[in-house]
Structure formats: C-alpha cells, structure tokens
Design an enzyme around this catalytic site. Structure first.
Site, mmCIF file in Angstrom:
data_model
loop_
_atom_site.group_PDB
_atom_site.id
_atom_site.type_symbol
_atom_site.label_atom_id
_atom_site.label_comp_id
_atom_site.label_asym_id
_atom_site.label_seq_id
_atom_site.Cartn_x
_atom_site.Cartn_y
_atom_site.Cartn_z
ATOM 1 N N CYS B 10 0.857 -1.179 0.000
ATOM 2 C CA CYS B 10 0.000 0.000 0.000
ATOM 3 C C CYS B 10 0.898 1.235 0.000
ATOM 4 O O CYS B 10 2.116 1.151 0.119
ATOM 5 C CB CYS B 10 -0.890 -0.010 1.243
ATOM 6 S SG CYS B 10 0.056 0.024 2.763
ATOM 7 N N HIS B 36 6.073 -5.656 8.434
ATOM 8 C CA HIS B 36 6.109 -7.062 8.838
ATOM 9 C C HIS B 36 6.430 -7.984 7.666
ATOM 10 O O HIS B 36 5.607 -8.780 7.237
ATOM 11 C CB HIS B 36 4.769 -7.453 9.481
ATOM 12 C CG HIS B 36 4.681 -7.072 10.924
ATOM 13 N ND1 HIS B 36 3.514 -6.690 11.535
ATOM 14 C CD2 HIS B 36 5.627 -7.019 11.894
ATOM 15 C CE1 HIS B 36 3.752 -6.424 12.808
ATOM 16 N NE2 HIS B 36 5.021 -6.612 13.051
ATOM 17 N N HIS B 119 -0.204 -5.766 18.808
ATOM 18 C CA HIS B 119 0.351 -5.270 17.541
ATOM 19 C C HIS B 119 0.983 -3.890 17.752
ATOM 20 O O HIS B 119 0.423 -3.050 18.449
ATOM 21 C CB HIS B 119 -0.770 -5.179 16.500
ATOM 22 C CG HIS B 119 -0.252 -5.009 15.098
ATOM 23 N ND1 HIS B 119 0.134 -3.785 14.603
ATOM 24 C CD2 HIS B 119 -0.055 -5.899 14.092
ATOM 25 C CE1 HIS B 119 0.543 -3.938 13.351
ATOM 26 N NE2 HIS B 119 0.436 -5.214 13.016
ATOM 27 N N GLU B 121 1.249 -1.295 15.918
ATOM 28 C CA GLU B 121 0.410 -0.157 15.521
ATOM 29 C C GLU B 121 -0.583 0.190 16.632
ATOM 30 O O GLU B 121 -0.771 1.358 16.994
ATOM 31 C CB GLU B 121 -0.369 -0.475 14.234
ATOM 32 C CG GLU B 121 -1.318 0.657 13.863
ATOM 33 C CD GLU B 121 -2.378 0.259 12.833
ATOM 34 O OE1 GLU B 121 -2.043 -0.490 11.889
ATOM 35 O OE2 GLU B 121 -3.520 0.706 12.969
#
Lengths: 272, 272
Positions: B10, B36, B119, B121
């Site tokens: 992305c 990742h 995670h 994020e």
C-alpha cells in the site's frame, strides 16, 4: 392482575400537563395536542385551552402552549415577532435532541434521526437542521443518503432501542465517521423493558394509551410479539370476552396516559 | 492464474520503504521491523540499518527510523531529549488514528480501538491515550468497559471491516453517546474486497506475506472461508502438490509484501 413496573406518564408528560393546566384560562392556545391522549386533550379544552391550526389566529398578548413534542424554532420566532407569550411545555429530552441535531449539523455531520417523519417530535427536531432526514428502518437507507460520509445519528425519544441500533449499525457500515447519540429517553427504555418482562409472565397484556401515541404503539408491538395483547384507549373499549379463561393479565400504559385512567383499569381488572 | 486487483504494498508501506532505504547508512537504527516482512527486514539490515531493542543503545547524532506502524510519543520525546534524529516512516493513516485517539480522550470519550493489543500499531495509537483499550472481538467487552457511557471507537488500520462494525454495534448498545471513526485504511478495504472477489472465482488461493503480518492474516482468513487457501512468505514455501488438479489459481499479497516477491510468484504460477 399485574401492572408493569414502569407504566404510564413519564416526567416529560407530567411536566407538560402541570404547566398547561397551571396556565390554562383566557386567551390560551395550543397548536395540536399537548400529548397524544384524547382524555388529556378534552380536559384541556374544558379548562379553556383552544386548539388552533394556524399561528395567524393568534393576537398580541395571547399565550401559546408549546406541546410536549416541541415545536420548530420558527414557531418561537413567530411568537416573539407577534407579541405572543410562549408557555413552554416541551419535553426537556426532546429539547436536548433538538440542540444536538443543530450542533451536529453545524459540525458538518449529515443528521439522521431514527424515527417517524410524520411525528411532531421528529418534525420539531429536524426543523433545527437544514438537511437532516428521518428514517424509520434500514430499508429507507438509500444511495442519496449513503453518498454522505459523516453521519450524526440520533433517535426519536420514544423509539425502540433495537431499531435505533440496527439503523445506526447499517449507516456505520457506509461511514468514515459517525457521531451517535442514543436520545431514546430513559423512561421509554424502562417502560419498554418492564412491559417485555411482564408480558413473559402473563396470559394476556392490555396496553392503555392513545391510538396516535408512538410510544404506546411500541409497547403494543413489543408485547404482542410475546403474548396476546390488546391496545385500548380507555375502559369503554375493553371487551370482557378477551379475558375469559385467562388467569394472569398484565397491564401497561403509554407515556401520555393519565394516572387516573390507569387507576380505573387497575380497579376494574382486580375485580374480575 | 489470476492476481487480485489490489494486492501487495500500500501507499504507507511503499512510503516507509522508500524513506528507510533513502536514509540507510552510517549510524541508522530501527526498533523492530519497518514492516512485517522478513525480506524487507533482511534487505534493510544489508543496507546498514541496525535493529535495536532498547533506545538506550542510541547516541546523540544517531538516526532512528520510525517504522510504518508508528511509535508511542515517548519514543519521539526520548529522541528529542537525547539528540537522536528521527526519520519518520510511520504510515500517515496510523498517525491520523493516533491523533484521533488523543483528541477523543481529551473530549472525554473512553477510547476503544478495535484491534490486537499486541500489535505495534495498536500500541502506538493507544500510547497517545491514558485509558484507551484495545479489544479484538465482542467477547472482550466486559462490565468494567460497559460502565463507561461515552465511547470513542476507532480501528486498527488493517482490521476486518465486519469485525470493526460488530464490535462498534455491540458497544453502541450500551452507550449514551459514541463517536466512531472507521480508521481502516482504504487500501486494506480494497485489498480485502478484491481478495474475496477473486477467491470466489478460483480453485485455490495463494496469499503471500509475512507470518507476523496482521493484514496478511486477515486476507488468509477471508479467502480461506471461501476456497482452499495457502499462506506463504515466499516461493520456497510453495508446495507443488497443493496446486495439482487445480486449473484456476488466485494470488494476493499483504501490504508489506514487496512487489518483487509478488512478481516471482506471478512468473512461477504462469509457467505451471
């Protein structure tokens, strides 16, 4: 015979009735019904409150009662401009929804009110916005609405919670952002929950309230899904045959049903 | 062989990789993985970017790459205080979610992030709040959470949309007010939708991406509900036997999978 834990008049209705009767008398007017109950409407007429269809019927010095469902800001403005005194009997929870709708539109949200677009409360709330819309179910969500990315969602104060949640969730699926206020009043939620609890314990339910009362219709719908339910406005509409062979009868009443009417049912049913 | 319409890197990942390689060299460090994907991690190591476990390893004048998933504000502060230069490769969509979480908490909302609390994020977003919590499913909604009446809800950028919506709806049922931002990034939604479309047209799906990549796992889960699906990190993990007797093979890849790896798969599968 069992009466639902929360049945009948809520704070907003009691408040409106008290205000209206306190001020009833010479040159007092109301546009539409104070609350959706024909008994209250008739008593107010007897007390000298005259129903009008058009604000132009009012003269300077007259008093206009703002009914429980609220009125658009334009009615307040008209009265200010024409020297008409406002007696504000609007439900505070409706007024809260009005100002939330106004603020959310100012903040750039597409206001969506989950409710019946023909109900005076819904009209009074949406009149605070330029582009607010009322929708009653997920089926009414259309492409034109979905092209908006930011929704400000609130509810008619007497809406069924499940319906409010399902419409909100359906809109959320199409939103980048949503601000959602559950403006269903706590009295409505308690009344609905108590009616459902009671309906599960009885052989038949009687729901008392005006046939044009939205919150009474919700009670009828909720109970009727569980047990045989009859919706009547007063004792004269009760048919003895309905209750034959039924040992446990449950009673509840809409927010606009006066205590006096509920008491009549209670006494009558206890004698059966 | 068909490749999903939206597969692979992305904007946020391409951006992070470009920034990281542009600045790679002497005294450049990163805490954790840029994205990742083990291939990217190895290439960055070769380019001279050193992975550190503790900020205390840094000296004044060193450069720290902020990875795509973002870092808590405390990392930025530490660097400012210790003369470490920040190379910010955090995804702009993650940074947007960070500031939304911060603002909602300031506005009095209980921040709830729909995502995996382990995670990086999610950690970087919640670190902007004092009391924000991450929950991954409706099962994790507990009484302690429900006693809060105002929820500010947002999503890990790579979350499954259905999950985000069902958790939001479940919280809404207990809220007087909710402010909800769908912070799932558009690339994630497009990639998921394209993968599902493709999975319906093929005999098997191959999903390429790191085994610790959350968005790759979502792709695998979504496709695997529809058709036999294999999750591999690179060509070496592909077993010829999997594809025997299958005529239509679909290919998609997680956001952190480099174009080069996807191209290898494409060429390999076209030869079969």
């Amino acid at each position: 015979m069992m009466v639902a834990e929360h049945a009948g008049p809520c704070f907003g209705v009691r408040n409106a009735i008290r205000i209206a009767f306190d001020c009833a008398g010479e040159r007092t007017y109301i546009s539409g019904e104070l609350v959706h109950n024909p008994h209250v409407t008739r008593e107010l007429e007897h007390a000298g409150v005259v129903k009008i269809d058009d604000l132009k019927a009012l003269s300077p010095g007259d008093r206009l009662i703002i009914r429980a469902h609220g009125e658009p800001e334009s009615v307040y403005e008209y009265c200010r401009e024409h020297g008409v005194k406002i007696i504000d009997a609007a439900c505070p929870f409706v007024k809260k929804a009005q100002s939330l709708a106004e603020q959310m539109e100012k903040d750039g949200y597409q206001v969506v009110l989950v409710g019946d677009k023909n109900h005076p409360e819904v009209k009074s709330i949406l009149a605070r916005t330029k582009s607010g819309v009322a929708i009653l179910s997920c089926d009414e969500i259309n492409d034109a609405l979905l092209c908006k990315g930011r929704f400000g969602i609130l509810s008619q104060t007497t809406q069924k919670k499940e319906n409010f949640l399902s419409v909100s969730a359906a809109l959320l699926a199409h939103a980048r952002e949503a601000k959602i206020y559950n403006t269903i009043c706590s009295a409505t939620m308690q009344r609905q929950e108590a009616a459902v609890r009671l309906a599960k314990q009885v052989d038949a339910m009687i729901v008392v309230g005006g046939k044009n009362s939205a919150n009474t219709r919700q009670l009828y719908d909720l109970c009727n899904e569980i047990v045989t339910t009859y919706w009547v406005n007063d004792l004269s509409e009760l048919d003895k045959l309905w209750l034959q062979g039924k040992t446990r009868i449950g009673l509840t009443a809409g927010a606009s049903t006066p205590d006096r009417i509920i008491q009549q049912f209670r006494e009558h049913l206890e004698q059966i």
